[in-house]
Design a protein around this motif. Structure first.
Motif, PDB file in Angstrom:
ATOM      1  N   GLY A 124     -48.424   7.649   6.556  1.00  0.00           N
ATOM      2  CA  GLY A 124     -47.134   8.503   7.274  1.00  0.00           C
ATOM      3  C   GLY A 124     -47.476   8.275   8.659  1.00  0.00           C
ATOM      4  O   GLY A 124     -45.601   8.491   8.852  1.00  0.00           O
ATOM      5  N   ALA A 125     -48.206   7.383   9.718  1.00  0.00           N
ATOM      6  CA  ALA A 125     -47.734   7.548  10.673  1.00  0.00           C
ATOM      7  C   ALA A 125     -46.947   5.846  11.246  1.00  0.00           C
ATOM      8  O   ALA A 125     -45.956   5.948  11.652  1.00  0.00           O
ATOM      9  N   ALA A 126     -47.205   5.268  10.090  1.00  0.00           N
ATOM     10  CA  ALA A 126     -46.120   4.747   9.595  1.00  0.00           C
ATOM     11  C   ALA A 126     -44.710   4.373  10.159  1.00  0.00           C
ATOM     12  O   ALA A 126     -43.659   4.020  10.580  1.00  0.00           O
ATOM     13  N   ILE A 127     -44.674   5.443   9.100  1.00  0.00           N
ATOM     14  CA  ILE A 127     -43.677   5.920   8.685  1.00  0.00           C
ATOM     15  C   ILE A 127     -43.190   7.336   9.752  1.00  0.00           C
ATOM     16  O   ILE A 127     -41.732   6.441   9.797  1.00  0.00           O
ATOM     17  N   ALA A 128     -43.500   7.641  10.274  1.00  0.00           N
ATOM     18  CA  ALA A 128     -43.160   8.072  11.878  1.00  0.00           C
ATOM     19  C   ALA A 128     -42.356   7.212  12.749  1.00  0.00           C
ATOM     20  O   ALA A 128     -41.747   7.525  13.231  1.00  0.00           O
ATOM     21  N   VAL A 129     -43.067   6.536  13.266  1.00  0.00           N
ATOM     22  CA  VAL A 129     -42.713   5.057  14.327  1.00  0.00           C
ATOM     23  C   VAL A 129     -41.742   4.491  13.381  1.00  0.00           C
ATOM     24  O   VAL A 129     -41.291   4.249  14.609  1.00  0.00           O
ATOM     25  N   LEU A 130     -41.444   4.140  12.770  1.00  0.00           N
ATOM     26  CA  LEU A 130     -40.276   3.520  12.198  1.00  0.00           C
ATOM     27  C   LEU A 130     -39.440   4.452  12.329  1.00  0.00           C
ATOM     28  O   LEU A 130     -38.147   3.979  12.361  1.00  0.00           O
ATOM     29  N   LEU A 131     -39.308   5.734  12.545  1.00  0.00           N
ATOM     30  CA  LEU A 131     -38.302   7.007  11.968  1.00  0.00           C
ATOM     31  C   LEU A 131     -37.831   6.800  13.468  1.00  0.00           C
ATOM     32  O   LEU A 131     -36.691   6.954  13.802  1.00  0.00           O
ATOM     33  N   LEU A 132     -38.853   6.856  14.227  1.00  0.00           N
ATOM     34  CA  LEU A 132     -38.608   7.067  15.670  1.00  0.00           C
ATOM     35  C   LEU A 132     -37.791   5.681  16.360  1.00  0.00           C
ATOM     36  O   LEU A 132     -36.350   5.578  16.948  1.00  0.00           O
ATOM     37  N   ILE A 133     -38.208   4.838  15.719  1.00  0.00           N
ATOM     38  CA  ILE A 133     -37.724   3.703  16.519  1.00  0.00           C
ATOM     39  C   ILE A 133     -36.307   3.374  15.368  1.00  0.00           C
ATOM     40  O   ILE A 133     -35.623   2.913  16.627  1.00  0.00           O
ATOM     41  N   ALA A 134     -36.270   3.703  14.348  1.00  0.00           N
ATOM     42  CA  ALA A 134     -34.302   3.778  14.196  1.00  0.00           C
ATOM     43  C   ALA A 134     -33.678   5.057  14.577  1.00  0.00           C
ATOM     44  O   ALA A 134     -32.177   4.116  14.909  1.00  0.00           O
TER      45      ALA A 134
END
Length: 288
Positions: free
Chosen positions: A254-264
């Protein structure tokens, strides 16, 4: 360090510390968590690698959800601009005694809880809701339609709350506009459309672009409205991260998904600023 340089640094130090504590530290914690592993029997594993990101890179479901998230955000942004810019112009042209009341109506959706507001749309868009009842009453072929748990429902819910951001942003730009510019263009024979395109639009373009950027970023990171109006079938990235955190309890993923969303979102913001906003302002003669 010179005294002239030290004074601004000292003045900004308190706000910088608050910013670091409130925003940066939680983000760093999420990024660190995304590098750890997970086992359904043992829980979070103290290992450090990019396995979660590798899994997401090869996950077709994540790519589908990411594409849907940004598609809905783009559609929402376009509709908000089509509605918000003329609405801001109308509010600006109103008499002062009506302007305050109209602004209160415009920002009304922002004063209501997101959950209450979305429940209202669920009632309206349901199979037996007011919208379908009205369509049946006027004899629309095929009514009632399936409106809930569709991308259309998500866009409607997002537009409802995002339009005020565009209106306020453009209205602020209109407030700085010199009324003499429009009168001068009209005195030289320019029609209303030409005056708006050649005089008004270049001056309010920073507000238009700023409002568009705010709507896009907030729509891409929205959770409650897409989750309630889209259901479990139409997931967005935020609801996918929520599911990993609270349903499967796979916090690192879940943290990885959140980080990727922030980066995108940050990449889209950077591209918008450098490729779209600068070119648009340069073409309209606003700034370099």
């Amino acid at each position: 360090m010179s005294r002239r340089l030290a004074s601004p640094l000292l003045l900004t130090l308190p706000s910088g510390l608050v910013y670091a504590l409130v925003l940066l530290l939680p983000l760093i914690g999420v990024a660190v968590l995304s590098l750890q592993g997970f086992d359904f029997d043992k829980g979070i594993l103290p290992r450090w690698n990019l396995a979660n990101y590798a899994d997401l890179a090869t996950d077709s479901l994540f790519r589908e959800v990411l594409e849907r998230t940004f598609r809905l955000s783009l559609v929402t942004t376009a509709i908000c601009l089509l509605i918000g810019v003329p609405e801001a112009w109308i509010v600006h042209r109103m008499a002062p005694r009506w302007r305050g009341l109209m602004l209160l109506v415009v920002v009304g959706p922002l004063l209501v809880s997101v959950v209450v507001r979305t429940f209202g749309w669920m009632v309206l868009l349901g199979t037996n809701g007011l919208v379908n009842d009205a369509l049946v009453a006027i004899g629309i072929p095929g009514a009632p339609f399936r409106l809930m748990f569709t991308e259309l429902a998500i866009v409607i819910g997002l537009v409802h709350v995002m339009v005020p951001l565009v209106v306020l942003s453009v209205w602020a730009s209109l407030g700085r506009l010199d009324p003499a510019l429009a009168r001068a263009a009209e005195s030289l024979g320019a029609g209303r459309l030409t005056t708006f395109r050649r005089v008004i639009l270049p001056n309010i373009m920073p507000g238009v672009l700023g409002g568009a950027l705010m709507v896009f970023c907030l729509s891409a990171s929205a959770f409650a409205t897409p989750a309630m109006l889209g259901g479990k079938r139409l997931r967005v990235v935020a609801s996918m991260a929520y599911n990993e955190f609270l349903n499967t309890l796979n916090w690192p993923l879940g943290a990885a998904i959140a980080v990727l969303l922030l980066i995108a979102i940050l990449l889209c913001t950077l591209l918008w600023t450098r490729l779209v906003e600068r070119r648009a302002l340069r073409r309209l003669g606003v700034g370099a």
